[in-house]
Design an enzyme around this catalytic site. Structure first.
Site, PDB file in Angstrom:
ATOM      1  N   ASP A  48      -3.405  14.828  10.389  1.00 46.38           N
ATOM      2  CA  ASP A  48      -2.946  14.241  11.658  1.00 46.38           C
ATOM      3  C   ASP A  48      -3.923  14.537  12.791  1.00 46.38           C
ATOM      4  O   ASP A  48      -4.086  15.697  13.178  1.00 46.38           O
ATOM      5  CB  ASP A  48      -1.581  14.835  12.050  1.00 46.38           C
ATOM      6  CG  ASP A  48      -0.414  14.060  11.465  1.00 46.38           C
ATOM      7  OD1 ASP A  48      -0.650  12.972  10.898  1.00 46.38           O
ATOM      8  OD2 ASP A  48       0.724  14.537  11.589  1.00 46.38           O
ATOM      9  N   TYR A  57      -5.852   8.462   2.810  1.00 48.14           N
ATOM     10  CA  TYR A  57      -5.234   7.190   3.192  1.00 48.14           C
ATOM     11  C   TYR A  57      -6.188   6.390   4.090  1.00 48.14           C
ATOM     12  O   TYR A  57      -6.477   5.217   3.825  1.00 48.14           O
ATOM     13  CB  TYR A  57      -3.902   7.465   3.908  1.00 48.14           C
ATOM     14  CG  TYR A  57      -3.344   6.249   4.609  1.00 48.14           C
ATOM     15  CD1 TYR A  57      -2.901   5.144   3.895  1.00 48.14           C
ATOM     16  CD2 TYR A  57      -3.264   6.195   6.010  1.00 48.14           C
ATOM     17  CE1 TYR A  57      -2.395   4.023   4.538  1.00 48.14           C
ATOM     18  CE2 TYR A  57      -2.764   5.086   6.661  1.00 48.14           C
ATOM     19  CZ  TYR A  57      -2.327   3.995   5.931  1.00 48.14           C
ATOM     20  OH  TYR A  57      -1.837   2.893   6.569  1.00 48.14           O
ATOM     21  N   ALA A 107       0.869  -1.185   0.000  1.00 45.41           N
ATOM     22  CA  ALA A 107       0.000   0.000   0.000  1.00 45.41           C
ATOM     23  C   ALA A 107       0.899   1.225   0.000  1.00 45.41           C
ATOM     24  O   ALA A 107       2.093   1.135   0.278  1.00 45.41           O
ATOM     25  CB  ALA A 107      -0.873   0.021   1.261  1.00 45.41           C
TER      26      ALA A 107
END
Ligand code: NAD
Length: 318
Positions: free
Chosen positions: A280, A137, A72
């Protein structure tokens, strides 16, 4: 047992293979991050999982009993800037893996998912916690978990999805480690700075709603991750679609990492505060009780100083 490992020469895959010598292993790698000299004597094919035709040739030849799917792209801030790349590899590439499995009748897969499917939470996160990714992601991993559920219902493919919290540490032999380039994780960057391999350590964000303002993460040692995967092979003797968090149920802020790293190495770190990175969250800490109960998995590395030292000893040799 014949085990096909995608991304098997990357950081986490290599640690798994290192602990799994008794099975017949075939690694599928495109080497965008992995290195092919980390473990001797492992057979591999240089194939990109996005190339379905070539991938199918490999599956037809090897005919795996089980697939362990690490391949990935996994850089959270990069996924915010370049989502197309992440969906291409993490969704289309991963679908190719599943389609090849269907083609050759392989019915078992272990999938590397991530704590990034949850997003921010101040509480310990168990598997039922709401899923709220803060990056492409995280979204790509959550989507593939859903695809696995659909493939189980429709085609009888059983799966274990592991949601790793922050993978950390290196094998204590000092020979296998972390090869990410660029590296986005705190501990490798921190020890590389302590070793003089980079000038300064960036603390990304000092204004998070945490006790000292820096991000809090649950750091799980790669050898503990590897052990969970070995237990999952056994779990997949059962038919089903399982998901488990893997962490140590304890969080450390970046400032706490710095303090601990300075204590165990006796060195002073050169660091600076930098703005937060996109995607984040402030705090993510696992509850891994489900994996501990159902897989009888127990993380052995729970001392953060000890974990940092395993990284330090590896990067010393690089
Ligand atoms: N490192 C972490 O903290 C962490 C946390 C949660 C989840 N994960 C997941 O764990 C898995 C492994 O992570 P890692 O840290 O070892 O990353 P890594 O980059 O070291 O390993 C991934 C491997 O996959 C290979 N790869 C990438 N794209 C490929 C493609 N298209 N075809 C074939 N091979 C390809 C890379 O060369 C690399 O060796 C990933 O799926 C990642 O999303 C990692």
């Amino acid at each position: 047992m014949k085990i096909l490992v995608t991304g098997g020469f990357g950081y986490i895959g290599a640690h798994f293979i290192n602990r799994l010598k008794e099975h017949e292993i075939l690694v599928v790698e495109n080497f965008c991050q992995g290195r092919n000299n980390v473990i001797e004597g492992i057979q591999y094919k240089e194939v990109d999982i996005r190339n379905k035709e070539k991938l199918l040739e490999v599956f037809r030849e090897f005919r795996p009993d089980i697939v362990v799917h690490y391949a990935a792209l996994a850089n959270v801030p990069d996924s915010v800037a370049n989502p197309a790349k992440y969906y291409d590899t993490n969704i289309i590439g991963s679908l190719n893996v599943l389609e090849c499995m269907r083609e050759v009748g392989c019915k078992k897969i272990i999938f590397s998912s991530t704590a990034a499917v949850y997003g921010q939470s101040d509480e310990l996160i168990n598997e039922d916690h709401p899923k709220n990714p803060t990056s492409p992601y995280g979204h790509s991993k959550l989507m593939f978990e859903q695809i696995l559920k659909d493939y189980h219902r429709a085609y009888g493919i059983s799966s274990v999805s592991f949601r790793y919290f922050c993978a950390s540490g290196c094998d204590e032999g000092g020979k296998i480690g972390c090869y990410h380039d660029p590296e986005t994780q705190a501990i490798p960057n921190l020890v590389k700075t302590l070793l003089g391999k980079q000038e300064i350590f960036n603390v990304w964000g000092g204004d998070f709603p945490t006790p000292d303002g820096t991000g809090v993460r649950d750091y799980i040692h790669v050898n503990d991750l590897a052990d969970a995967h070995i237990l999952a092979i056994k779990k997949l003797e059962e038919n089903g679609c399982f998901d488990y968090n893997l962490g140590i149920n304890k969080g450390f802020s970046v400032m706490e990492l710095i303090k601990e790293a300075e204590r165990v190495t006796g060195k002073k770190l050169n660091y600076k505060m930098s703005p937060r990175r996109a995607g984040d969250p402030a705090t993510i800490i696992a509850s891994s009780m489900k994996a501990q109960k159902e897989l009888r998995w127990t993380p052995k590395y729970t001392d953060i100083g000890e974990i940092i030292l395993t990284d330090y000893n590896f990067f010393k040799t690089q």
